[in-house]
Every structure is written in C-alpha cells, then in structure tokens.
Design a protein around this motif. Sequence first.
Motif, mmCIF file in Angstrom:
data_model
loop_
_atom_site.group_PDB
_atom_site.id
_atom_site.type_symbol
_atom_site.label_atom_id
_atom_site.label_comp_id
_atom_site.label_asym_id
_atom_site.label_seq_id
_atom_site.Cartn_x
_atom_site.Cartn_y
_atom_site.Cartn_z
ATOM 1 N N GLY A 165 0.821 -1.207 0.000
ATOM 2 C CA GLY A 165 0.000 0.000 0.000
ATOM 3 C C GLY A 165 0.855 1.257 0.000
ATOM 4 N N HIS A 166 1.919 1.247 0.818
ATOM 5 C CA HIS A 166 2.864 2.372 0.842
ATOM 6 C C HIS A 166 3.445 2.613 -0.544
ATOM 7 C CE1 HIS A 166 3.807 4.064 4.813
ATOM 8 N NE2 HIS A 166 3.519 2.878 5.334
ATOM 9 N N ALA A 167 3.879 1.556 -1.179
ATOM 10 C CA ALA A 167 4.506 1.676 -2.490
ATOM 11 C C ALA A 167 3.566 2.328 -3.499
ATOM 12 C CB ALA A 167 4.963 0.309 -2.986
ATOM 13 N N ILE A 168 2.312 1.952 -3.459
ATOM 14 C CA ILE A 168 1.326 2.526 -4.385
ATOM 15 C C ILE A 168 1.095 3.998 -4.084
ATOM 16 C CG2 ILE A 168 -1.134 2.513 -4.992
ATOM 17 C CD1 ILE A 168 -0.966 -0.569 -4.743
ATOM 18 N N MET A 169 0.804 4.306 -2.820
ATOM 19 C CA MET A 169 0.457 5.681 -2.447
ATOM 20 C C MET A 169 1.655 6.623 -2.580
ATOM 21 S SD MET A 169 -2.725 5.316 -2.042
ATOM 22 C CE MET A 169 -3.172 6.968 -1.548
ATOM 23 N N ASP A 170 2.856 6.142 -2.291
ATOM 24 C CA ASP A 170 4.057 6.983 -2.399
ATOM 25 C C ASP A 170 4.380 7.341 -3.844
ATOM 26 O OD1 ASP A 170 4.300 6.947 0.347
ATOM 27 O OD2 ASP A 170 5.920 5.462 0.385
ATOM 28 N N GLY A 171 3.833 6.588 -4.786
ATOM 29 C CA GLY A 171 4.067 6.864 -6.199
ATOM 30 C C GLY A 171 3.140 7.916 -6.790
ATOM 31 N N LEU A 172 2.138 8.346 -6.027
ATOM 32 C CA LEU A 172 1.187 9.332 -6.540
ATOM 33 C C LEU A 172 1.728 10.755 -6.362
ATOM 34 C CD1 LEU A 172 -2.139 7.707 -5.295
ATOM 35 C CD2 LEU A 172 -1.285 7.824 -7.645
ATOM 36 N N PRO A 173 1.312 11.679 -7.229
ATOM 37 C CA PRO A 173 1.849 13.043 -7.215
ATOM 38 C C PRO A 173 1.732 13.797 -5.886
ATOM 39 C CG PRO A 173 0.686 12.653 -9.264
ATOM 40 C CD PRO A 173 0.439 11.455 -8.379
ATOM 41 N N LEU A 174 0.610 13.682 -5.180
ATOM 42 C CA LEU A 174 0.475 14.402 -3.907
ATOM 43 C C LEU A 174 1.523 13.955 -2.898
ATOM 44 C CD1 LEU A 174 -3.416 14.540 -3.459
ATOM 45 C CD2 LEU A 174 -1.885 16.485 -3.865
ATOM 46 N N ALA A 175 1.806 12.662 -2.872
ATOM 47 C CA ALA A 175 2.828 12.142 -1.959
ATOM 48 C C ALA A 175 4.222 12.534 -2.428
ATOM 49 C CB ALA A 175 2.707 10.628 -1.843
ATOM 50 N N LYS A 176 4.467 12.452 -3.718
ATOM 51 C CA LYS A 176 5.782 12.804 -4.255
ATOM 52 C C LYS A 176 6.143 14.257 -3.942
ATOM 53 C CE LYS A 176 6.185 9.581 -8.111
ATOM 54 N NZ LYS A 176 6.237 9.480 -9.578
ATOM 55 N N GLN A 177 5.135 15.116 -3.912
ATOM 56 C CA GLN A 177 5.386 16.525 -3.608
ATOM 57 C C GLN A 177 5.258 16.815 -2.115
ATOM 58 O OE1 GLN A 177 3.746 19.483 -6.181
ATOM 59 N NE2 GLN A 177 3.981 18.218 -8.005
ATOM 60 N N ASP A 178 5.096 15.774 -1.297
ATOM 61 C CA ASP A 178 5.044 15.883 0.159
ATOM 62 C C ASP A 178 3.921 16.802 0.647
ATOM 63 O OD1 ASP A 178 5.980 14.997 2.617
ATOM 64 O OD2 ASP A 178 7.303 16.740 2.871
ATOM 65 N N LEU A 179 2.760 16.682 0.012
ATOM 66 C CA LEU A 179 1.607 17.513 0.366
ATOM 67 C C LEU A 179 0.642 16.810 1.317
ATOM 68 C CD1 LEU A 179 0.820 19.011 -3.172
ATOM 69 C CD2 LEU A 179 2.152 20.054 -1.317
ATOM 70 N N VAL A 180 0.789 15.495 1.458
ATOM 71 C CA VAL A 180 -0.178 14.717 2.234
ATOM 72 C C VAL A 180 0.525 13.737 3.168
ATOM 73 C CG1 VAL A 180 -2.044 14.888 0.518
ATOM 74 C CG2 VAL A 180 -0.401 13.001 0.386
ATOM 75 N N ASP A 181 -0.212 13.357 4.207
ATOM 76 C CA ASP A 181 0.189 12.270 5.095
ATOM 77 C C ASP A 181 -0.758 11.109 4.845
ATOM 78 O OD1 ASP A 181 2.301 13.531 6.544
ATOM 79 O OD2 ASP A 181 0.816 14.622 7.740
ATOM 80 N N HIS A 182 -0.278 9.906 5.124
ATOM 81 C CA HIS A 182 -1.101 8.702 4.961
ATOM 82 C C HIS A 182 -1.113 7.916 6.265
ATOM 83 C CE1 HIS A 182 0.359 9.438 0.773
ATOM 84 N NE2 HIS A 182 -0.907 9.206 0.512
ATOM 85 N N GLU A 183 -2.256 7.346 6.576
ATOM 86 C CA GLU A 183 -2.380 6.380 7.670
ATOM 87 C C GLU A 183 -2.823 5.072 7.024
ATOM 88 O OE1 GLU A 183 -5.138 5.532 11.596
ATOM 89 O OE2 GLU A 183 -5.105 7.544 10.757
ATOM 90 N N TYR A 184 -2.156 3.982 7.375
ATOM 91 C CA TYR A 184 -2.415 2.685 6.755
ATOM 92 C C TYR A 184 -2.976 1.715 7.790
ATOM 93 C CZ TYR A 184 0.541 4.485 3.028
ATOM 94 O OH TYR A 184 1.068 5.239 2.014
ATOM 95 N N VAL A 185 -4.034 0.994 7.401
ATOM 96 C CA VAL A 185 -4.626 -0.014 8.269
ATOM 97 C C VAL A 185 -4.882 -1.270 7.441
ATOM 98 C CG1 VAL A 185 -6.556 -0.588 9.793
ATOM 99 C CG2 VAL A 185 -5.788 1.794 9.626
ATOM 100 N N ALA A 186 -4.205 -2.364 7.802
ATOM 101 C CA ALA A 186 -4.465 -3.641 7.132
ATOM 102 C C ALA A 186 -5.808 -4.161 7.618
ATOM 103 C CB ALA A 186 -3.357 -4.640 7.456
ATOM 104 N N VAL A 187 -6.647 -4.634 6.713
ATOM 105 C CA VAL A 187 -7.964 -5.152 7.076
ATOM 106 C C VAL A 187 -8.154 -6.543 6.490
ATOM 107 C CG1 VAL A 187 -9.017 -2.855 7.308
ATOM 108 C CG2 VAL A 187 -9.111 -4.013 5.115
#
Length: 156
Positions: free
Chosen positions: A121-143
């Motif tokens: 999940g990290h790998a996917i989300m870190d590849g998106l533009p908002l993450a690449k430009q350090d504009l967002v934080d992510h919280e991850y929960v395995a379900v």
Amino acid sequence: MSRTHARIVICSTTAVAVTGDVTSMNTIRSVVLALSLILTGATSMTDPSRAQSQTASPTTAVLVILTVKPGITREQVMAVMPDEVRQTVQLYLNGMVREWYSRSDGRGAVFLLNVKDVAEGHAIMDGLPLAKQDLVDHEYVAVGPLMPLGLLMAKP
C-alpha cells in the motif's frame, strides 16, 4: 408452533437479561452467540494484549486515510490534482484501488486498496503526485475478514 417473545437488555456493565416467554433453545443459543460475537470484538478492540493473542485475520486489503498536511494551501493541492486523479483512475482500472471516497471534513480522501500488506500500500500511495510533492500524510490499516464471524460456523 408457538410464538417466541424475548427482550434482551444490555447494560453498560455487559450484564445481560433475557425475559419473556422464550420457548426455543435455538433462540437462546442465537442470543448468546450474538452477544459472544459482540463482546469478543469489543474486548479485542479495547484490550491490545488480548487482541494480539487471538489468531490474526489474513490481510485482504489496506485502508489508507490520506490527509492534507497542515499549512498546505488548496491552490498547492489543486495544482497537482489533474495528475493525481489520472493516476488514481489508472490504479482503479488496474484493480489496485477497490474503493475511494472524499473525507467529509474536506481534508483528504480514503482508499481501500487491493493489496496483500501495508508495504505494498505504501509503495502505491508513495508513487502518486500528492505524496511525491510531500503535500499529504497517509495512515495505513491492514484489514481482513471479521474473525469472530467464524463462531457462526461452529456446530452447536
């Protein structure tokens, strides 16, 4: 066949009272099973030591809560959104994004990813533009599957 009437009262101390004309043992079993499921889940969620001692459910998806970082302006986010949306739609079409929603507080989004673990999940989300430009934080929960439901499958 007689009608079964039951009234269940659940107090804050988790005491349970069943009153009325209960003629069916199956009704009582169903009530006890339902309460067991509720209490098992509640105990697991409130007592971390107990939650870890139970068999972990397999991860079937990862919930990602995306939040715009403090101090980031709407203009900064909107400048990146065309690329973010295109790439997110492509992830959906590739089967990686199962569902996605806007947060009702307007501060980001929530994704349900079809991945086997948080690292993926990290790998996917870190590849998106908002993450690449350090504009967002992510919280991850395995379900995964709601494990107390397995009690329903047990033979009485």
